[in-house]
Scaffold this motif. Structure first.
Motif, PDB file in Angstrom:
ATOM      1  N   UNK A 172       0.705 103.193 107.078  1.00 41.28           N
ATOM      2  CA  UNK A 172      -0.657 103.538 106.669  1.00 41.28           C
ATOM      3  C   UNK A 172      -1.429 102.246 106.417  1.00 41.28           C
ATOM      4  N   UNK A 173      -2.532 102.081 107.152  1.00 42.57           N
ATOM      5  CA  UNK A 173      -3.285 100.823 107.066  1.00 42.57           C
ATOM      6  C   UNK A 173      -4.694 101.042 107.589  1.00 42.57           C
ATOM      7  N   UNK A 174      -5.629 100.221 107.102  1.00 43.73           N
ATOM      8  CA  UNK A 174      -7.009 100.283 107.571  1.00 43.73           C
ATOM      9  C   UNK A 174      -7.067 100.024 109.075  1.00 43.73           C
ATOM     10  N   UNK A 175      -8.032 100.666 109.737  1.00 39.78           N
ATOM     11  CA  UNK A 175      -8.129 100.586 111.191  1.00 39.78           C
ATOM     12  C   UNK A 175      -8.526  99.208 111.710  1.00 39.78           C
ATOM     13  N   UNK A 253      -0.639  97.898 101.593  1.00 36.16           N
ATOM     14  CA  UNK A 253      -1.861  97.468 100.923  1.00 36.16           C
ATOM     15  C   UNK A 253      -1.480  96.659  99.699  1.00 36.16           C
ATOM     16  N   UNK A 254      -2.396  95.827  99.226  1.00 32.59           N
ATOM     17  CA  UNK A 254      -2.171  95.178  97.947  1.00 32.59           C
ATOM     18  C   UNK A 254      -2.018  96.184  96.829  1.00 32.59           C
ATOM     19  N   UNK A 272       3.478  95.845  99.706  1.00 30.59           N
ATOM     20  CA  UNK A 272       2.254  95.210  99.195  1.00 30.59           C
ATOM     21  C   UNK A 272       1.725  94.130 100.133  1.00 30.59           C
ATOM     22  N   UNK A 273       1.311  94.567 101.317  1.00 36.81           N
ATOM     23  CA  UNK A 273       0.738  93.669 102.322  1.00 36.81           C
ATOM     24  C   UNK A 273      -0.778  93.731 102.187  1.00 36.81           C
ATOM     25  N   UNK A 274      -1.371  92.676 101.674  1.00 33.61           N
ATOM     26  CA  UNK A 274      -2.811  92.659 101.411  1.00 33.61           C
ATOM     27  C   UNK A 274      -3.524  91.702 102.341  1.00 33.61           C
TER      28      UNK A 274
END
Length: 327
Positions: A172-175, A253-254, A272-274
């Protein structure tokens, strides 16, 4: 320099007739830091300066204005200022905007990350500035990231473990930005990748600028099982991969530093990949530049950042610019 808010997201400098990440009717110069929606001018016809990659991504997201591209380090001058952009390490094309007058210098970070995302042009900054306007998205000392190498290994290990057990891994991640970074991280696995359609159209820009994304295609419900899938969290509630019974889901995500996200989103792993720097990197960056004044933006906790900066004898204030996450 006088600094004014321009709408809910941008800034305007009346003495220089400059707008940053926003529209102002009196601005002769508009600079855009990157192509996330909360930093693009709301008037999509606004003439603007930005990096070449940012302009290409902006056009894919509805920008129709007369955009002029700037190379990193290239200077643009008027009779009031000199300006150039530095790579910000946030997403492809992201830039920090550096402005000099005869009296003082200013750096506007936009969103930034140092050490930079491996799916960007890197990170570079001036050695010193008088005024620093910085985002502080992760503004509490609970936010301290692992190294890029550790996070990359965590991403690939999650994907490999799911595939070995005949589960379909979903990230799950921003496009825009995070999705392409994840593709770049799993590309060494040489396993088929499917990305949400809205993110798919951004990928050729990344490839044009030399970012390897692996063997990917746009999401197809009928053939997605067994492939590495990438989509925003909102897509799950709209039926993304709902026909796949065996799947493992990782939220990247962070904000994944908060264990509560596991139950909120019903996911198997929090990574926690920001695409922003962590709290301690932010404080160190401010100390490195040693500005006369720091203005904190895009933050839910300005008082905490101000407290830590003032302990370092750095004068800090707050400009209330609204935070919006891409999804």
């Amino acid at each position: 320099m006088k600094i004014q808010k321009s709408g809910y997201q941008g800034l305007y400098f009346p003495e220089l007739n400059i707008a940053l990440d926003g529209y102002h009717p009196k601005a002769d110069y508009v600079f855009v830091s990157h192509a996330h929606a909360d930093h693009m001018p709301r008037n999509r016809n606004t003439p603007a300066y930005a990096s070449e990659a940012t302009l290409e991504l902006m056009r894919l997201r509805g920008y129709n204005g007369n955009g002029q591209s700037l190379s990193f380090g290239e200077t643009i001058e008027s009779n009031r200022f000199r300006a150039r952009i530095y790579p910000a390490g946030h997403i492809l094309g992201s830039a920090m905007i550096y402005i000099e007058t005869d009296d003082e210098s200013l750096l506007y970070t936009g969103d930034f990350r140092t050490p930079p995302s491996p799916a960007t042009e890197g990170f570079e900054a001036p050695e010193q500035v008088d005024i620093l306007i910085t985002e502080a998205t992760f503004s509490l000392p609970i936010y301290r990231w692992k190294t890029n190498d550790e996070l990359a290994e965590e991403v690939r290990t999650f994907a490999k473990a799911a595939l070995v057990e005949n589960h379909t891994p979903i990230f799950l991640a921003y496009n825009l930005g995070k999705a392409q970074e994840l593709m770049h991280l799993v590309a060494p696995l040489n396993h088929p990748i499917m990305i949400h359609g809205a993110g798919y159209k951004m990928c050729p820009v990344y490839e044009k600028f030399g970012i390897h994304l692996g063997p990917y295609e746009t999401y197809d419900r009928d053939t997605c099982e067994g492939k590495i899938l990438i989509c925003p969290s909102s897509a799950l509630s709209n039926g993304f991969a709902s026909n796949v019974s065996n799947k493992r889901i990782a939220y990247c995500s962070g904000w994944a530093s908060n264990e509560s996200r596991r139950t909120q989103l019903t996911v198997d792993q929090l990574i926690p990949l920001s695409d922003h720097l962590d709290f301690f990197e932010l404080i160190d960056f401010c100390k490195q530049l040693n500005p006369k004044k720091v203005y904190i933006t895009h933050t839910p906790n300005p008082a905490v950042v101000q407290h830590y900066l003032e302990k370092e004898n750095i004068n800090a204030g707050h400009i209330d610019i609204e935070m919006n996450e891409e999804d």
